[in-house]
Each structure stands twice: as C-alpha cells, then as structure tokens.
Design an enzyme around this catalytic site. Sequence first.
Site, mmCIF file in Angstrom:
data_model
loop_
_atom_site.group_PDB
_atom_site.id
_atom_site.type_symbol
_atom_site.label_atom_id
_atom_site.label_comp_id
_atom_site.label_asym_id
_atom_site.label_seq_id
_atom_site.Cartn_x
_atom_site.Cartn_y
_atom_site.Cartn_z
ATOM 1 N N ARG A 1 -7.408 -2.273 8.311
ATOM 2 C CA ARG A 1 -6.642 -1.247 7.497
ATOM 3 C C ARG A 1 -5.151 -1.679 7.559
ATOM 4 O O ARG A 1 -4.320 -1.919 6.493
ATOM 5 C CB ARG A 1 -6.434 0.049 7.735
ATOM 6 C CG ARG A 1 -5.858 1.152 6.969
ATOM 7 C CD ARG A 1 -6.613 2.766 7.420
ATOM 8 N NE ARG A 1 -5.396 3.414 6.376
ATOM 9 C CZ ARG A 1 -4.351 4.187 6.863
ATOM 10 N NH1 ARG A 1 -4.053 3.963 8.154
ATOM 11 N NH2 ARG A 1 -3.904 4.984 6.124
ATOM 12 N N HIS B 1 -2.880 -2.784 4.522
ATOM 13 C CA HIS B 1 -1.502 -2.243 4.016
ATOM 14 C C HIS B 1 -0.376 -3.250 4.119
ATOM 15 O O HIS B 1 0.722 -2.915 3.339
ATOM 16 C CB HIS B 1 -1.030 -1.239 5.199
ATOM 17 C CG HIS B 1 -1.659 0.146 4.733
ATOM 18 N ND1 HIS B 1 -1.247 1.209 4.555
ATOM 19 C CD2 HIS B 1 -2.954 0.480 4.303
ATOM 20 C CE1 HIS B 1 -1.880 2.280 4.435
ATOM 21 N NE2 HIS B 1 -3.083 1.865 4.151
ATOM 22 N N ASN C 1 1.757 5.338 5.713
ATOM 23 C CA ASN C 1 1.788 4.516 7.012
ATOM 24 C C ASN C 1 2.299 5.396 7.990
ATOM 25 O O ASN C 1 1.830 5.463 9.299
ATOM 26 C CB ASN C 1 2.704 3.369 7.063
ATOM 27 C CG ASN C 1 2.503 2.212 6.151
ATOM 28 O OD1 ASN C 1 1.341 2.277 5.797
ATOM 29 N ND2 ASN C 1 3.291 1.419 5.746
ATOM 30 N N HIS D 1 -14.243 1.536 4.226
ATOM 31 C CA HIS D 1 -14.184 2.730 4.844
ATOM 32 C C HIS D 1 -15.687 3.122 5.359
ATOM 33 O O HIS D 1 -15.535 4.256 5.865
ATOM 34 C CB HIS D 1 -14.007 3.621 3.740
ATOM 35 C CG HIS D 1 -12.455 3.702 3.288
ATOM 36 N ND1 HIS D 1 -12.231 4.513 2.121
ATOM 37 C CD2 HIS D 1 -11.421 3.257 3.659
ATOM 38 C CE1 HIS D 1 -10.788 4.529 1.988
ATOM 39 N NE2 HIS D 1 -10.440 3.636 2.759
#
Length: 321
Positions: free
Chosen positions: A64, A68, A96, A195
């Site tokens: 992740r 990001h 975040n 996910h």
Amino acid sequence: MASSKEFVIFVILLVTLLSSCATVSAQLSSKFYDKTCPEVQRIVRKTMKEAVQNETRMGASILRLFFHDCFVQGCDGSVLLDDTPTFTGEKGAIPNKNSVRGFEVIDTIKANVEAACNATVSCADILAIAARDGVVLLGGPSWVVELGRRDSTTASLALANIDLPSPFANLSTLISKFDAKGLSPTDMTALSGGHTIGQARCVTFRPHIYNDTDVDDKFATLRKSTCPFTSGDDNLAPIDIQTPTRFDNRYYKDLLVKQGLFHSDQELFNGGSQDSLVMSYSSHPNLFNKDFVSAMIKMGNIAPLTGTEGQIRLNCRVVNS
C-alpha cells in the site's frame, strides 16, 4: 507547400516526443544495480522476510505504501519524507494520516543497503522491490522490478489529498483516478486485488456497512460488532474476510457475495463495467496474477525521476542536506 512543412514539423515533434519517452523507459532496467550494488535484491528480500515474519500484515502495508507513493508525483519516494519546520510532506494527507505504515521497515532496509553500497540505491527503488517481495512472501506472484528511479526532493500534501483514490469513491470516479495515472480499468480492478491482504480502519468502511444496500446483512453485522456507529475509528478489520494473510483471489469471491469491505471495493461488482472481470478473477487465479503483475509494472513506471533528476537520499525520511 505550407501543409508539407507543417507535416514535417509534426513528424519531427512526434519523433522527439517518442524518443524522450523511450529514453525515460530505457533508464529503468532490472539490471540497473548489477555492477554498483549487486546484492540489493537479496538484502531487501532478507529484511522483508524478517519484517513479515515479525508481523504478517507488513507485506500488505508495504504494498500500500508503494501504491500511495506512485499515485502522488510518480514513484519517487515522496511519501517517505517526514514533515519538518520548513517542509511539509505527504504523511499528513487525509488518505495517509494514521493510515500508511511500514516506514520503519523501509528505514531498516535502507540502512542495510547503505552498509553494502553507500549512496547508490534510491529509496524509491527500495520501496518498489520491497512491495514485490511483500506480495511474494504472502503467497502471491513475483515479477521483475525495473530499477533506476531516483528520489524526489519535494512532496505534495495537496496532490496526496486529490490524487489518491478514496474508499468511498464510486466506480466512475475510480476509473477516472486510475486513468489519470495511465492505468486502465483492467489495471484498476487487478490492482484492487491487493486488498486480498491487509487490514483497514473502521472509519474507512463504516459508511458502507451502515448505509449501503449492496452489502451482505450477516457480513455487515459482523463488521458492526467491532466498528460502532459513533466510535472505534481505528478498530481494524481484515479487508478479505476469507484469507487476510494470504495473497490469492479470494477478494473477488468476497465481492460476488457482497462482502467487499469498502464501498469502493463493492463498486467493482455492482452491476457495472467491471462485473465480468471480477467474475473471471474469482474463478481464474492465474488470470488475476497475470493482470496484477502487469498492472504493478505499469504503476511502477509512473513518472519516475531518472538520470540526474532528483537525488539518492541517504535517509529516506529527509532530503539530503
């Protein structure tokens, strides 16, 4: 005559543009550190293995973190920069804050890499390799990571708040967000399969389990038991209820029975354009793995700094002085 000249100018500009794009692409190579830091992949894998053995969730957290990073300014390590009195990073952005994690693991990998080859390997490349290794360590597919990224000297709180897809987004918004980064709807649906590992905070899925109709009643009740309507924002739940610590295609099976944790998850299977692909991924794990790998490689190529752009940070949290 004028039209002929215009055509020649157009061709020259097109060739220049294509050459420029090819140059950037060519500067990323799986062999980039073969001579300058040949042990980098082994060092990253060893440190990631220790981190995942210590905390299984860390594989998902690093994946992740890479996502990001790449979605804001490109894959340049900007997400790793700390705030200072004179510098505002991306860690305080809404998507975040109190959410992205794994910075200490990247710090440890960086220290180990620096000990082997000082001032050579970028934090952006370390994050790219670590994301791949986290997936592999949890049973997912492997891929060749192209290297040669350099680290940014800037970060953008504003872009982090705008560019990162929200767990509350609808399908059209998700497609638009990914398209803005050069990623197709297929890339989007495949990357969402990340996910299948990891956990999420109650605040990110509360509206879905309390307000949406496209959610299984028993699943909603289960999630509500640890995610009250007015409290417990930081309470965690597995994103994939079936195999939250194994990288597989169970995430898509969850969507078929309306057990997607986020609103944005269930949007992938809710009578829209991605329904058929979700169904395919749910029954063909090899197809999912192939498309996930392809999408990860494409995402890893979003606007990298190369050549003399940026720098090789000595500490991933701060710009070199």
